[in-house]
Design a protein around this motif. Structure first.
Motif, PDB file in Angstrom:
ATOM      1  N   GLY A 343      16.234 -19.490   7.345  1.00 13.16           N
ATOM      2  CA  GLY A 343      15.836 -19.710   8.630  1.00 13.16           C
ATOM      3  C   GLY A 343      15.743 -19.156   9.828  1.00 13.16           C
ATOM      4  O   GLY A 343      15.275 -19.836  10.356  1.00 13.16           O
ATOM      5  N   TYR A 344      16.389 -18.350   9.424  1.00 14.68           N
ATOM      6  CA  TYR A 344      16.932 -17.327  10.548  1.00 14.68           C
ATOM      7  C   TYR A 344      16.090 -15.378  10.358  1.00 14.68           C
ATOM      8  O   TYR A 344      16.316 -15.470   9.511  1.00 14.68           O
ATOM      9  CB  TYR A 344      18.643 -17.101  10.900  1.00 14.68           C
ATOM     10  CG  TYR A 344      18.610 -18.258  11.479  1.00 14.68           C
ATOM     11  CD1 TYR A 344      18.960 -18.741  12.910  1.00 14.68           C
ATOM     12  CD2 TYR A 344      19.054 -19.878  10.772  1.00 14.68           C
ATOM     13  CE1 TYR A 344      19.888 -19.256  13.313  1.00 14.68           C
ATOM     14  CE2 TYR A 344      19.919 -20.329  11.397  1.00 14.68           C
ATOM     15  CZ  TYR A 344      20.506 -20.879  12.986  1.00 14.68           C
ATOM     16  OH  TYR A 344      20.701 -21.848  13.304  1.00 14.68           O
ATOM     17  N   GLN A 345      15.480 -15.178  11.196  1.00 12.26           N
ATOM     18  CA  GLN A 345      15.354 -13.917  11.338  1.00 12.26           C
ATOM     19  C   GLN A 345      16.696 -13.324  12.359  1.00 12.26           C
ATOM     20  O   GLN A 345      17.758 -13.605  12.535  1.00 12.26           O
ATOM     21  CB  GLN A 345      13.664 -13.240  13.195  1.00 12.26           C
ATOM     22  CG  GLN A 345      12.966 -14.598  12.255  1.00 12.26           C
ATOM     23  CD  GLN A 345      11.712 -14.025  11.086  1.00 12.26           C
ATOM     24  OE1 GLN A 345      11.947 -12.360  10.772  1.00 12.26           O
ATOM     25  NE2 GLN A 345      11.915 -14.074  10.185  1.00 12.26           N
ATOM     26  N   ALA A 369      11.906  -2.465   9.705  1.00 12.94           N
ATOM     27  CA  ALA A 369      11.062  -3.998   9.418  1.00 12.94           C
ATOM     28  C   ALA A 369      11.808  -4.174   7.648  1.00 12.94           C
ATOM     29  O   ALA A 369      12.006  -5.364   6.955  1.00 12.94           O
ATOM     30  CB  ALA A 369       9.407  -4.270   8.813  1.00 12.94           C
ATOM     31  N   ALA A 370      12.045  -3.824   7.207  1.00 14.99           N
ATOM     32  CA  ALA A 370      13.153  -4.231   5.832  1.00 14.99           C
ATOM     33  C   ALA A 370      13.800  -3.867   5.334  1.00 14.99           C
ATOM     34  O   ALA A 370      14.289  -5.104   4.813  1.00 14.99           O
ATOM     35  CB  ALA A 370      12.703  -2.703   4.294  1.00 14.99           C
ATOM     36  N   GLY A 371      14.379  -4.190   6.462  1.00 13.36           N
ATOM     37  CA  GLY A 371      15.841  -4.971   7.132  1.00 13.36           C
ATOM     38  C   GLY A 371      15.513  -6.228   7.231  1.00 13.36           C
ATOM     39  O   GLY A 371      16.713  -6.575   7.499  1.00 13.36           O
ATOM     40  N   GLU A 372      15.024  -6.561   7.409  1.00  7.41           N
ATOM     41  CA  GLU A 372      14.193  -8.206   8.702  1.00  7.41           C
ATOM     42  C   GLU A 372      15.368  -9.268   7.069  1.00  7.41           C
ATOM     43  O   GLU A 372      15.295  -8.992   5.623  1.00  7.41           O
ATOM     44  CB  GLU A 372      13.365  -8.797   8.928  1.00  7.41           C
ATOM     45  CG  GLU A 372      13.063  -9.442   8.948  1.00  7.41           C
ATOM     46  CD  GLU A 372      13.739 -10.356  10.039  1.00  7.41           C
ATOM     47  OE1 GLU A 372      14.748 -10.090  10.393  1.00  7.41           O
ATOM     48  OE2 GLU A 372      13.094  -9.873  11.103  1.00  7.41           O
ATOM     49  N   GLY A 373      16.009 -10.383   8.427  1.00  3.87           N
ATOM     50  CA  GLY A 373      16.561 -11.441   6.661  1.00  3.87           C
ATOM     51  C   GLY A 373      17.978 -11.107   6.613  1.00  3.87           C
ATOM     52  O   GLY A 373      19.017 -11.544   5.777  1.00  3.87           O
ATOM     53  N   ARG A 392      35.562 -18.347  14.580  1.00  2.00           N
ATOM     54  CA  ARG A 392      34.486 -18.633  14.986  1.00  2.00           C
ATOM     55  C   ARG A 392      33.013 -18.566  14.984  1.00  2.00           C
ATOM     56  O   ARG A 392      32.469 -19.889  15.160  1.00  2.00           O
ATOM     57  CB  ARG A 392      34.460 -17.684  16.137  1.00  2.00           C
ATOM     58  CG  ARG A 392      35.267 -17.523  17.147  1.00  2.00           C
ATOM     59  CD  ARG A 392      35.456 -15.617  18.193  1.00  2.00           C
ATOM     60  NE  ARG A 392      36.297 -15.451  18.372  1.00  2.00           N
ATOM     61  CZ  ARG A 392      36.080 -14.972  19.614  1.00  2.00           C
ATOM     62  NH1 ARG A 392      35.300 -13.680  20.190  1.00  2.00           N
ATOM     63  NH2 ARG A 392      37.558 -14.468  20.906  1.00  2.00           N
ATOM     64  N   LEU A 393      32.333 -18.087  13.569  1.00  2.50           N
ATOM     65  CA  LEU A 393      31.062 -18.146  13.031  1.00  2.50           C
ATOM     66  C   LEU A 393      31.177 -19.477  12.128  1.00  2.50           C
ATOM     67  O   LEU A 393      30.164 -20.364  12.319  1.00  2.50           O
ATOM     68  CB  LEU A 393      31.084 -17.138  11.864  1.00  2.50           C
ATOM     69  CG  LEU A 393      30.293 -16.383  12.673  1.00  2.50           C
ATOM     70  CD1 LEU A 393      30.527 -15.159  13.750  1.00  2.50           C
ATOM     71  CD2 LEU A 393      29.364 -15.003  11.268  1.00  2.50           C
ATOM     72  N   ARG A 394      32.744 -19.652  11.602  1.00  2.00           N
ATOM     73  CA  ARG A 394      32.359 -21.434  10.903  1.00  2.00           C
ATOM     74  C   ARG A 394      32.736 -22.960  11.372  1.00  2.00           C
ATOM     75  O   ARG A 394      31.662 -23.464  11.697  1.00  2.00           O
ATOM     76  CB  ARG A 394      34.418 -21.526  10.768  1.00  2.00           C
ATOM     77  CG  ARG A 394      34.470 -20.432   9.284  1.00  2.00           C
ATOM     78  CD  ARG A 394      35.464 -20.855   8.351  1.00  2.00           C
ATOM     79  NE  ARG A 394      35.755 -20.385   7.507  1.00  2.00           N
ATOM     80  CZ  ARG A 394      36.545 -18.601   7.669  1.00  2.00           C
ATOM     81  NH1 ARG A 394      36.947 -18.771   8.962  1.00  2.00           N
ATOM     82  NH2 ARG A 394      37.070 -18.200   6.730  1.00  2.00           N
ATOM     83  N   ARG A 395      32.432 -22.726  12.496  1.00  2.00           N
ATOM     84  CA  ARG A 395      32.142 -23.341  14.494  1.00  2.00           C
ATOM     85  C   ARG A 395      30.393 -23.472  14.511  1.00  2.00           C
ATOM     86  O   ARG A 395      30.262 -24.317  15.342  1.00  2.00           O
ATOM     87  CB  ARG A 395      33.527 -23.358  15.398  1.00  2.00           C
ATOM     88  CG  ARG A 395      34.415 -23.304  15.401  1.00  2.00           C
ATOM     89  CD  ARG A 395      35.470 -23.065  16.466  1.00  2.00           C
ATOM     90  NE  ARG A 395      35.037 -22.520  17.218  1.00  2.00           N
ATOM     91  CZ  ARG A 395      36.453 -21.101  17.244  1.00  2.00           C
ATOM     92  NH1 ARG A 395      37.773 -21.840  16.036  1.00  2.00           N
ATOM     93  NH2 ARG A 395      36.414 -20.901  17.977  1.00  2.00           N
ATOM     94  N   ILE A 396      29.712 -22.327  14.219  1.00  2.00           N
ATOM     95  CA  ILE A 396      28.790 -22.296  15.375  1.00  2.00           C
ATOM     96  C   ILE A 396      28.165 -23.095  13.537  1.00  2.00           C
ATOM     97  O   ILE A 396      28.081 -23.064  12.517  1.00  2.00           O
ATOM     98  CB  ILE A 396      27.443 -21.074  15.001  1.00  2.00           C
ATOM     99  CG1 ILE A 396      28.703 -20.123  15.670  1.00  2.00           C
ATOM    100  CG2 ILE A 396      26.249 -21.137  14.982  1.00  2.00           C
ATOM    101  CD1 ILE A 396      28.003 -19.136  15.806  1.00  2.00           C
ATOM    102  N   ALA A 397      26.730 -24.161  14.189  1.00  2.00           N
ATOM    103  CA  ALA A 397      25.576 -24.962  13.745  1.00  2.00           C
ATOM    104  C   ALA A 397      24.576 -23.385  13.174  1.00  2.00           C
ATOM    105  O   ALA A 397      23.946 -23.563  13.579  1.00  2.00           O
ATOM    106  CB  ALA A 397      25.479 -25.723  13.781  1.00  2.00           C
ATOM    107  N   PHE A 398      24.984 -23.947  11.853  1.00  2.00           N
ATOM    108  CA  PHE A 398      23.561 -22.526  10.450  1.00  2.00           C
ATOM    109  C   PHE A 398      22.946 -23.007   9.728  1.00  2.00           C
ATOM    110  O   PHE A 398      23.822 -23.704   8.681  1.00  2.00           O
ATOM    111  CB  PHE A 398      23.288 -21.354  11.593  1.00  2.00           C
ATOM    112  CG  PHE A 398      24.492 -20.854  10.804  1.00  2.00           C
ATOM    113  CD1 PHE A 398      25.107 -20.577   9.361  1.00  2.00           C
ATOM    114  CD2 PHE A 398      26.114 -20.937  11.382  1.00  2.00           C
ATOM    115  CE1 PHE A 398      26.110 -20.163   8.937  1.00  2.00           C
ATOM    116  CE2 PHE A 398      27.753 -20.134  10.411  1.00  2.00           C
ATOM    117  CZ  PHE A 398      27.302 -19.775   9.361  1.00  2.00           C
TER     118      PHE A 398
END
Length: 398
Positions: A343-345, A369-373, A392-398
């Motif tokens: 769901g993330y660009q 552009a081919a590196g998108e995602g 820190r990343l573990r505490r982010i909701a994604f």
């Protein structure tokens, strides 16, 4: 005001790294403890034996004059000797070796030397942005070669339209690859050489990470994967290819700006012709330090750096996988290339990570552009800072 701005600059694609840097500086100004996993600049020091040689060379008045634009004879001989030991190839130091002020300079000037305005250059994406900018500055037309995970991040050469092949003059390749960490086999280089010979295309192989081979994940510490091959090892390679190497990453010498180009003598002569009009060569003292580095490429201090990067890679890969992020452990380079969460660009995800975790990562779209995602993590901070970044990343909701 654009009165003094050349139109060619407006032809460049957006340089998203500038936006990331702006956000990083804003976070720092706000007092945040920013962990920078974006920049490919080693935090490890240049080995002492290289620094000591530089200290000696810089005091020699003979080194205070203009250097040779093609590199000193001693440096070019040291390059030829290194390539003989490392790749089993025999190079003529006078015709098939050229010093460059870092591979970025050599790559940037090569299209000016070998491509006419309006001709086509084959540019891999995702890829180092210099390939495209150098093409545009030469007045040439970039044609993007999409690299995909499905094909091991290797270009599908036979999928290139026939009219593009006929118009192409130059093709950039880069293995081990930045940003993906992918490696290429001799078989792929055989196919690339055959393709280039059929269509009269010069290959520029960016081998800046050729010496950054890492121990396999889960393997015995000290074991290494097979080293990256040179395209010049393959029969016919020097007929259609030049290969650019860097001392920057191998010896933690990014700020020293020293590298070399090897291969096709005609293409190197053309590059030397451009350089003679654009620069005056690299400082002789740095070249002498580079000779010492190349002569001791297997020094324990050099090899120890690979162990450090392998440890950091394993920490990053395991940490991202625990978070459900799709990632594979690279065999080479000091980069980890991973998929963005669903769901993330890539720019959106990189922005969220910087804003909410004060961690800098590079969005894949910054490499085309081919590196998108995808996003790139550089293994250029100590292991404890990497662990903190992952926490820190573990505490982010994604």
């Amino acid at each position: 005001m654009k009165r003094w701005r050349a139109a060619r600059l407006d032809a460049l694609p957006p340089y998203l790294f500038v936006e990331i840097d702006r956000r990083k500086r804003a976070a720092l100004a706000a007092g945040k403890d920013v962990i920078n996993l974006g920049i490919g600049d080693p935090d490890l020091p240049t080995p002492r034996f290289i620094v000591d040689r530089m200290a000696e060379a810089i005091r020699d008045p003979a080194n205070h004059q203009y250097p040779s634009g093609t590199g000193s004879a001693d440096f070019r001989r040291a390059v030829a000797s290194f390539c003989s030991r490392r790749f089993g190839i025999t190079l003529d130091p006078d015709r098939e070796v050229l010093a460059v002020i870092g591979t970025k300079e050599g790559l940037g000037h090569l299209p000016l030397a070998c491509v006419n305005p309006g001709e086509t250059v084959l540019v891999p994406q995702p890829g180092y942005p210099v390939y495209e900018s150098a093409t545009i500055f030469a007045g040439a037309v970039p044609f993007h070669l999409p690299l995909t995970e499905e094909h091991g991040w290797l270009p599908q050469l036979e999928a290139i339209p026939l009219e593009v092949r006929r118009a192409a003059r130059l093709m950039f390749l880069n293995y081990p690859n930045n940003p993906t960490g992918a490696t290429a086999t001799r078989r792929f280089f055989e196919e690339a050489i055959a393709f280039a010979r059929r269509h009269d295309i010069l290959i520029a192989h960016d081998a800046a990470y050729a010496e950054m081979y890492l121990p396999a994940t889960g393997g015995a510490r000290g074991a290494t994967d097979p080293r990256a091959p040179s395209i010049l090892e393959v029969p016919g390679g020097r007929e259609v290819a030049v290969e650019l190497h860097s001392l920057s990453k191998t010896f933690n010498m990014t700020g020293w700006r020293l590298g070399f180009a090897i291969g096709n003598a005609d293409a190197l002569a053309a590059l030397a012709g451009i350089k003679s009009n654009m620069d005056s060569g690299q400082f002789n003292a740095i070249q002498q330090a580079g000779i010492t580095a190349l002569e001791h490429s297997e020094h324990p201090d050099v090899r120890a750096c690979l162990e450090v990067y392998a440890e950091r890679r394993d920490i990053v890969v395991a940490g991202l996988q625990e978070m459900g992020i799709t990632v594979r452990a690279p065999q080479a380079t000091f980069y980890v290339w991973a998929r963005c969460p669903a769901g993330y660009q890539s720019m959106e995800f990189a922005g969220k990570v910087l804003e909410q975790a004060a961690v800098v990562i590079i969005p894949g779209v910054g490499f085309g552009a081919a590196g998108e995602g995808y996003f790139r993590v550089a293994l250029t901070v100590p292991a404890e800072r990497i662990r903190e970044a992952l926490q820190r990343l573990r505490r982010i909701a994604f």
